[in-house]
Design a protein around this motif. Structure first.
Motif, PDB file in Angstrom:
ATOM      1  N   SER A  17      31.134  69.760  44.672  1.00 49.22           N
ATOM      2  CA  SER A  17      32.528  69.913  44.258  1.00 49.22           C
ATOM      3  C   SER A  17      33.425  70.147  45.467  1.00 49.22           C
ATOM      4  N   LEU A  18      34.666  69.760  45.316  1.00 48.03           N
ATOM      5  CA  LEU A  18      35.708  70.044  46.298  1.00 48.03           C
ATOM      6  C   LEU A  18      37.000  70.309  45.551  1.00 48.03           C
ATOM      7  N   ARG A  19      37.856  71.113  46.171  1.00 51.29           N
ATOM      8  CA  ARG A  19      39.169  71.367  45.602  1.00 51.29           C
ATOM      9  C   ARG A  19      40.215  70.985  46.631  1.00 51.29           C
ATOM     10  N   LEU A  20      41.030  70.015  46.270  1.00 48.40           N
ATOM     11  CA  LEU A  20      42.132  69.595  47.117  1.00 48.40           C
ATOM     12  C   LEU A  20      43.402  70.315  46.686  1.00 48.40           C
ATOM     13  N   SER A  21      44.246  70.587  47.659  1.00 46.58           N
ATOM     14  CA  SER A  21      45.514  71.234  47.359  1.00 46.58           C
ATOM     15  C   SER A  21      46.643  70.469  48.021  1.00 46.58           C
ATOM     16  N   CYS A  22      47.779  70.418  47.348  1.00 46.33           N
ATOM     17  CA  CYS A  22      48.964  69.749  47.874  1.00 46.33           C
ATOM     18  C   CYS A  22      50.121  70.741  47.795  1.00 46.33           C
ATOM     19  N   ALA A  23      50.674  71.061  48.946  1.00 52.25           N
ATOM     20  CA  ALA A  23      51.802  71.978  49.005  1.00 52.25           C
ATOM     21  C   ALA A  23      53.089  71.192  49.144  1.00 52.25           C
ATOM     22  N   ALA A  24      54.020  71.435  48.243  1.00 52.81           N
ATOM     23  CA  ALA A  24      55.309  70.754  48.263  1.00 52.81           C
ATOM     24  C   ALA A  24      56.378  71.696  48.804  1.00 52.81           C
ATOM     25  N   SER A  25      57.246  71.134  49.627  1.00 51.99           N
ATOM     26  CA  SER A  25      58.336  71.943  50.169  1.00 51.99           C
ATOM     27  C   SER A  25      59.568  71.066  50.369  1.00 51.99           C
ATOM     28  N   LYS A  26      60.704  71.688  50.607  1.00 51.05           N
ATOM     29  CA  LYS A  26      61.970  70.990  50.847  1.00 51.05           C
ATOM     30  C   LYS A  26      62.415  70.193  49.631  1.00 51.05           C
ATOM     31  N   ARG A  27      63.361  70.693  48.921  1.00 50.99           N
ATOM     32  CA  ARG A  27      63.980  70.012  47.782  1.00 50.99           C
ATOM     33  C   ARG A  27      62.973  69.765  46.648  1.00 50.99           C
ATOM     34  N   THR A  28      62.129  70.737  46.377  1.00 46.30           N
ATOM     35  CA  THR A  28      61.161  70.587  45.283  1.00 46.30           C
ATOM     36  C   THR A  28      61.842  70.500  43.932  1.00 46.30           C
ATOM     37  N   SER A  29      63.101  70.890  43.848  1.00 46.46           N
ATOM     38  CA  SER A  29      63.826  70.783  42.581  1.00 46.46           C
ATOM     39  C   SER A  29      63.983  69.336  42.133  1.00 46.46           C
ATOM     40  N   ARG A  30      63.776  68.405  43.064  1.00 43.42           N
ATOM     41  CA  ARG A  30      63.894  66.980  42.724  1.00 43.42           C
ATOM     42  C   ARG A  30      62.614  66.418  42.092  1.00 43.42           C
ATOM     43  N   ALA A  98      54.873  62.611  45.042  1.00 46.70           N
ATOM     44  CA  ALA A  98      55.890  63.207  44.184  1.00 46.70           C
ATOM     45  C   ALA A  98      56.777  62.130  43.575  1.00 46.70           C
ATOM     46  N   ASP A  99      56.962  62.245  42.262  1.00 53.95           N
ATOM     47  CA  ASP A  99      57.869  61.368  41.514  1.00 53.95           C
ATOM     48  C   ASP A  99      59.193  62.093  41.336  1.00 53.95           C
ATOM     49  N   THR A 100      60.254  61.520  41.871  1.00 55.15           N
ATOM     50  CA  THR A 100      61.573  62.138  41.769  1.00 55.15           C
ATOM     51  C   THR A 100      62.501  61.359  40.842  1.00 55.15           C
ATOM     52  N   THR A 101      61.903  60.440  40.046  1.00 54.42           N
ATOM     53  CA  THR A 101      62.675  59.633  39.107  1.00 54.42           C
ATOM     54  C   THR A 101      62.478  60.073  37.673  1.00 54.42           C
ATOM     55  N   ASN A 102      61.370  60.722  37.377  1.00 52.39           N
ATOM     56  CA  ASN A 102      61.033  61.204  36.036  1.00 52.39           C
ATOM     57  C   ASN A 102      60.507  60.085  35.145  1.00 52.39           C
ATOM     58  N   TYR A 103      59.480  59.384  35.627  1.00 46.61           N
ATOM     59  CA  TYR A 103      58.822  58.375  34.825  1.00 46.61           C
ATOM     60  C   TYR A 103      58.032  59.051  33.695  1.00 46.61           C
ATOM     61  N   ASN A 104      58.011  58.382  32.536  1.00 49.05           N
ATOM     62  CA  ASN A 104      57.286  58.936  31.395  1.00 49.05           C
ATOM     63  C   ASN A 104      55.783  58.902  31.600  1.00 49.05           C
ATOM     64  N   ALA A 105      55.312  57.841  32.228  1.00 55.15           N
ATOM     65  CA  ALA A 105      53.873  57.693  32.481  1.00 55.15           C
ATOM     66  C   ALA A 105      53.708  57.330  33.953  1.00 55.15           C
ATOM     67  N   PRO A 106      53.658  58.321  34.826  1.00 50.71           N
ATOM     68  CA  PRO A 106      53.632  58.063  36.275  1.00 50.71           C
ATOM     69  C   PRO A 106      52.232  57.740  36.771  1.00 50.71           C
ATOM     70  N   TYR A 114      57.570  60.011  47.418  1.00 47.91           N
ATOM     71  CA  TYR A 114      57.145  60.803  48.570  1.00 47.91           C
ATOM     72  C   TYR A 114      55.632  60.968  48.549  1.00 47.91           C
ATOM     73  N   TRP A 115      55.061  60.909  49.746  1.00 43.24           N
ATOM     74  CA  TRP A 115      53.603  60.944  49.896  1.00 43.24           C
ATOM     75  C   TRP A 115      53.194  61.907  50.999  1.00 43.24           C
ATOM     76  N   GLY A 116      52.040  62.519  50.795  1.00 42.69           N
ATOM     77  CA  GLY A 116      51.458  63.304  51.859  1.00 42.69           C
ATOM     78  C   GLY A 116      50.745  62.414  52.858  1.00 42.69           C
ATOM     79  N   GLN A 117      50.194  63.019  53.891  1.00 38.49           N
ATOM     80  CA  GLN A 117      49.551  62.258  54.960  1.00 38.49           C
ATOM     81  C   GLN A 117      48.116  61.869  54.606  1.00 38.49           C
ATOM     82  N   GLY A 118      47.566  62.468  53.573  1.00 37.77           N
ATOM     83  CA  GLY A 118      46.209  62.137  53.149  1.00 37.77           C
ATOM     84  C   GLY A 118      45.176  63.091  53.711  1.00 37.77           C
TER      85      GLY A 118
END
Length: 125
Positions: A17-30, A98-106, A114-118
């Motif tokens: 098992s592994l646990r990945l984490s993604c930290a979001a910052s800067k304008r997360t309200s979007r 991150a989806d900043t458009t609000n798709y129903n089925a993303p 927006y994407w992380g570096q991987g």
């Protein structure tokens, strides 16, 4: 701009098992939805799971349903992907987005602005 930083990748034996984490910052309200994808060399980017920023809507790809679990921590602005029963075929670079458009089925990569570096996950047999 939304900034995403993944962590938690590494080398694990098959069945582990592994646990990945993604930290979001800067304008997360979007952010409306967060997703996890993976891409192996020579292959297309593959959707794995998504979760709404409220946590009320979750989708999984059939290939990981029952093995992977997506979750979020609103206080920390993080989205995690718990991966169990890992297989060598799960070896890939894993990305959060991150989806900043609000798709129903993303479920598609184009729906994420927006994407992380991987982070690399390698599963040995």
């Amino acid at each position: 701009q939304v900034q995403l930083i993944e962590s938690g990748g590494g080398l694990v034996q098959a069945g582990g098992s592994l646990r990945l984490s993604c930290a979001a910052s800067k304008r997360t309200s979007r952010i409306y939805n967060m997703g996890w994808f993976r891409q192996a060399p020579g292959k297309e980017r593959e959707f794995l799971a998504s979760i709404s920023w409220s946590g009320s809507s979750i989708f999984y790809a059939d290939s990981v349903k029952g093995r992977f679990t997506i979750s979020r921590d609103g206080a920390k602005n993080t989205v995690d992907l718990e991966m169990n029963s890992l297989k060598p075929d799960d070896t890939s670079t894993y990305f959060c987005a991150a989806d900043t458009t609000n798709y129903n089925a993303p479920l598609r990569s184009y729906q994420y602005a927006y994407w992380g570096q991987g982070t690399q996950v390698t599963v040995s047999s």
